[in-house]
Scaffold this motif. Structure first.
Motif, PDB file in Angstrom:
ATOM      1  N   THR A 130       0.810  -1.219   0.000  1.00 29.02           N
ATOM      2  CA  THR A 130       0.000   0.000   0.000  1.00 29.02           C
ATOM      3  C   THR A 130       0.842   1.268   0.000  1.00 29.02           C
ATOM      4  OG1 THR A 130      -0.105  -0.193   2.412  1.00 29.02           O
ATOM      5  CG2 THR A 130      -1.960  -1.087   1.148  1.00 29.02           C
ATOM      6  N   ASP A 131       2.147   1.125   0.186  1.00 28.63           N
ATOM      7  CA  ASP A 131       3.031   2.300   0.216  1.00 28.63           C
ATOM      8  C   ASP A 131       3.170   2.882  -1.194  1.00 28.63           C
ATOM      9  OD1 ASP A 131       5.766   3.721   0.111  1.00 28.63           O
ATOM     10  OD2 ASP A 131       5.551   3.331   2.246  1.00 28.63           O
ATOM     11  N   PRO A 132       3.164   4.199  -1.351  1.00 30.64           N
ATOM     12  CA  PRO A 132       3.319   4.800  -2.683  1.00 30.64           C
ATOM     13  C   PRO A 132       4.601   4.393  -3.398  1.00 30.64           C
ATOM     14  CG  PRO A 132       2.609   6.456  -1.091  1.00 30.64           C
ATOM     15  CD  PRO A 132       2.938   5.225  -0.303  1.00 30.64           C
ATOM     16  N   ASP A 133       5.626   3.969  -2.645  1.00 27.60           N
ATOM     17  CA  ASP A 133       6.902   3.580  -3.247  1.00 27.60           C
ATOM     18  C   ASP A 133       6.951   2.118  -3.679  1.00 27.60           C
ATOM     19  OD1 ASP A 133       8.022   6.100  -3.059  1.00 27.60           O
ATOM     20  OD2 ASP A 133       8.876   5.733  -1.070  1.00 27.60           O
ATOM     21  N   SER A 134       5.910   1.358  -3.439  1.00 25.86           N
ATOM     22  CA  SER A 134       5.920  -0.071  -3.767  1.00 25.86           C
ATOM     23  C   SER A 134       5.861  -0.290  -5.276  1.00 25.86           C
ATOM     24  CB  SER A 134       4.722  -0.763  -3.111  1.00 25.86           C
ATOM     25  OG  SER A 134       4.558  -2.076  -3.606  1.00 25.86           O
ATOM     26  N   ASN A 135       6.828  -1.023  -5.818  1.00 27.67           N
ATOM     27  CA  ASN A 135       6.808  -1.369  -7.239  1.00 27.67           C
ATOM     28  C   ASN A 135       5.588  -2.235  -7.564  1.00 27.67           C
ATOM     29  OD1 ASN A 135       9.218   0.001  -7.586  1.00 27.67           O
ATOM     30  ND2 ASN A 135      10.477  -1.849  -7.523  1.00 27.67           N
ATOM     31  N   TYR A 136       5.302  -3.183  -6.701  1.00 29.41           N
ATOM     32  CA  TYR A 136       4.136  -4.040  -6.877  1.00 29.41           C
ATOM     33  C   TYR A 136       2.854  -3.216  -6.850  1.00 29.41           C
ATOM     34  CZ  TYR A 136       0.293  -7.068  -5.281  1.00 29.41           C
ATOM     35  OH  TYR A 136      -0.920  -7.688  -5.115  1.00 29.41           O
ATOM     36  N   GLY A 137       2.752  -2.325  -5.884  1.00 23.27           N
ATOM     37  CA  GLY A 137       1.562  -1.506  -5.750  1.00 23.27           C
ATOM     38  C   GLY A 137       1.306  -0.665  -6.987  1.00 23.27           C
ATOM     39  N   MET A 138       2.380  -0.101  -7.570  1.00 16.69           N
ATOM     40  CA  MET A 138       2.230   0.719  -8.775  1.00 16.69           C
ATOM     41  C   MET A 138       1.702  -0.115  -9.935  1.00 16.69           C
ATOM     42  SD  MET A 138       3.819   1.393 -11.944  1.00 16.69           S
ATOM     43  CE  MET A 138       5.615   1.307 -11.856  1.00 16.69           C
ATOM     44  N   ALA A 139       2.324  -1.279 -10.189  1.00 13.63           N
ATOM     45  CA  ALA A 139       1.881  -2.131 -11.296  1.00 13.63           C
ATOM     46  C   ALA A 139       0.461  -2.633 -11.068  1.00 13.63           C
ATOM     47  CB  ALA A 139       2.843  -3.301 -11.458  1.00 13.63           C
ATOM     48  N   LYS A 140       0.123  -2.891  -9.822  1.00 12.05           N
ATOM     49  CA  LYS A 140      -1.221  -3.363  -9.486  1.00 12.05           C
ATOM     50  C   LYS A 140      -2.265  -2.297  -9.830  1.00 12.05           C
ATOM     51  CE  LYS A 140      -3.562  -5.502  -5.487  1.00 12.05           C
ATOM     52  NZ  LYS A 140      -4.716  -4.615  -5.310  1.00 12.05           N
ATOM     53  N   ARG A 141      -1.986  -1.051  -9.469  1.00 10.69           N
ATOM     54  CA  ARG A 141      -2.954   0.032  -9.676  1.00 10.69           C
ATOM     55  C   ARG A 141      -3.166   0.328 -11.156  1.00 10.69           C
ATOM     56  NH1 ARG A 141       0.095   2.198  -5.598  1.00 10.69           N
ATOM     57  NH2 ARG A 141       1.212   3.544  -7.058  1.00 10.69           N
ATOM     58  N   VAL A 142      -2.080   0.412 -11.912  1.00 15.43           N
ATOM     59  CA  VAL A 142      -2.209   0.911 -13.287  1.00 15.43           C
ATOM     60  C   VAL A 142      -2.380  -0.208 -14.304  1.00 15.43           C
ATOM     61  CG1 VAL A 142      -0.834   2.936 -12.704  1.00 15.43           C
ATOM     62  CG2 VAL A 142       0.282   0.988 -13.815  1.00 15.43           C
ATOM     63  N   TRP A 143      -2.198  -1.462 -13.889  1.00 11.28           N
ATOM     64  CA  TRP A 143      -2.254  -2.551 -14.853  1.00 11.28           C
ATOM     65  C   TRP A 143      -3.013  -3.773 -14.321  1.00 11.28           C
ATOM     66  CZ3 TRP A 143       2.740  -5.692 -16.483  1.00 11.28           C
ATOM     67  CH2 TRP A 143       2.370  -6.713 -17.377  1.00 11.28           C
ATOM     68  N   LEU A 144      -2.466  -4.419 -13.302  1.00 15.71           N
ATOM     69  CA  LEU A 144      -2.922  -5.767 -12.958  1.00 15.71           C
ATOM     70  C   LEU A 144      -4.337  -5.789 -12.400  1.00 15.71           C
ATOM     71  CD1 LEU A 144       0.449  -7.030 -11.456  1.00 15.71           C
ATOM     72  CD2 LEU A 144      -0.454  -7.424 -13.762  1.00 15.71           C
ATOM     73  N   ASP A 145      -4.752  -4.734 -11.710  1.00 13.76           N
ATOM     74  CA  ASP A 145      -6.138  -4.677 -11.205  1.00 13.76           C
ATOM     75  C   ASP A 145      -7.153  -4.453 -12.331  1.00 13.76           C
ATOM     76  OD1 ASP A 145      -5.454  -5.121  -8.611  1.00 13.76           O
ATOM     77  OD2 ASP A 145      -5.698  -3.045  -7.940  1.00 13.76           O
ATOM     78  N   LEU A 146      -6.676  -4.106 -13.515  1.00 12.63           N
ATOM     79  CA  LEU A 146      -7.561  -3.718 -14.611  1.00 12.63           C
ATOM     80  C   LEU A 146      -7.744  -4.817 -15.647  1.00 12.63           C
ATOM     81  CD1 LEU A 146      -6.176  -0.101 -15.162  1.00 12.63           C
ATOM     82  CD2 LEU A 146      -7.951  -0.860 -13.578  1.00 12.63           C
ATOM     83  N   VAL A 147      -7.080  -5.957 -15.452  1.00 15.14           N
ATOM     84  CA  VAL A 147      -7.164  -7.045 -16.435  1.00 15.14           C
ATOM     85  C   VAL A 147      -7.525  -8.339 -15.714  1.00 15.14           C
ATOM     86  CG1 VAL A 147      -5.509  -5.956 -17.991  1.00 15.14           C
ATOM     87  CG2 VAL A 147      -4.687  -7.570 -16.247  1.00 15.14           C
ATOM     88  N   PRO A 148      -8.098  -9.312 -16.450  1.00 19.07           N
ATOM     89  CA  PRO A 148      -8.540 -10.559 -15.811  1.00 19.07           C
ATOM     90  C   PRO A 148      -7.428 -11.581 -15.646  1.00 19.07           C
ATOM     91  CG  PRO A 148      -9.184 -10.565 -18.111  1.00 19.07           C
ATOM     92  CD  PRO A 148      -8.544  -9.228 -17.868  1.00 19.07           C
TER      93      PRO A 148
END
Length: 241
Positions: free
Chosen positions: A76-94
């Motif tokens: 959940t930290d703004p600096d998380s590489n995983y969190g960034m990819a999750k928000r802009v990509w992985l949460d948006l695809v099946p």
């Protein structure tokens, strides 16, 4: 492997080319092996690439997503590489949740997290301890200091040869990172580099001689393809005259 260097007029063209390059290699991997393993990088440069991938038509259930390095912070930290990819990509695809493999950052000691991620990665590839997985695609960037992943100049992680994952050190802050032995087994390593601030480091990385301890990105020499995708601002000193 001799690196292939392509320089694009601006960041938008760079991202478009990176998208085309990655999608093509995803399809090749799936055609040849029924799956595609990708290790992601962090930072601001790949963020629009991940957003573009979210709009792509891909066989999401065939992708296995990993990370080449991670800051030792919660997702959940703004600096998380995983969190960034999750928000802009992985949460948006099946893509199935079981196909997403973030680096753990909840252990009291980062070294335990590195060891756990190594175990998880070997298990996902169906390999025993002592083997080295071959990733289809590893995405990388560089810092102004010439680091890549979380392999920083003059740090202990640069000399780790007996582990796939280790602890990097950014000014006393721990990171989890792939090591050179794992990076260099890749079928395709892709550097995505933008901005004039990268020119001095790139000049040293591409110099005929140099030291990986001073410019760690020099140490990425995969068994497969090595692609450098640069915008004009970053690649000015490398462009043909």
């Amino acid at each position: 492997m001799t690196p292939k260097v392509d320089i694009y007029p601006d960041r938008q063209a760079l991202i478009a080319a990176a998208l085309e390059t990655i999608v093509a290699r995803i399809h090749t991997a799936i055609s040849e092996r029924q799956t595609c393993s990708i290790a992601l990088s962090g930072g601001s440069t790949p963020q629009p690439l991940y957003a573009a991938l979210a709009q792509a038509d891909l066989p999401w259930d065939r992708l296995q997503i990993f990370w080449g390095d991670e800051r030792y912070v919660p997702a959940t930290d703004p600096d998380s590489n995983y969190g960034m990819a999750k928000r802009v990509w992985l949460d948006l695809v099946p893509i199935p949740a079981a196909n997403i493999h973030p680096m753990p950052t909840h252990f009291d000691r980062p070294q335990l997290a590195a060891e756990e991620y190594e175990r998880q990665t070997l298990a996902q590839f169906g390999l025993e301890t002592g083997s080295i997985p071959v990733f289809d695609i590893i995405l990388l960037g560089i810092g102004d200091d010439g680091h890549t992943a979380s392999l920083f100049p003059h740090t202990a992680a640069l000399s780790v040869a007996d582990r796939l994952i280790t602890v990097g050190d950014k000014d006393g802050q721990p990171r989890i990172t792939f090591t050179f032995p794992l990076l260099n087994r890749a079928r395709c390593a892709i550097f995505l580099v933008a901005g004039a601030s990268k020119q001095p480091a790139l000049a040293e990385i591409f110099a005929p001689t140099g030291d990986i301890h001073t410019y760690p990105s020099r140490g990425v020499q995969p068994q497969g393809e090595l692609l450098w995708l640069l915008d004009a601002a970053a690649g000015e000193r490398l462009a043909p005259r």
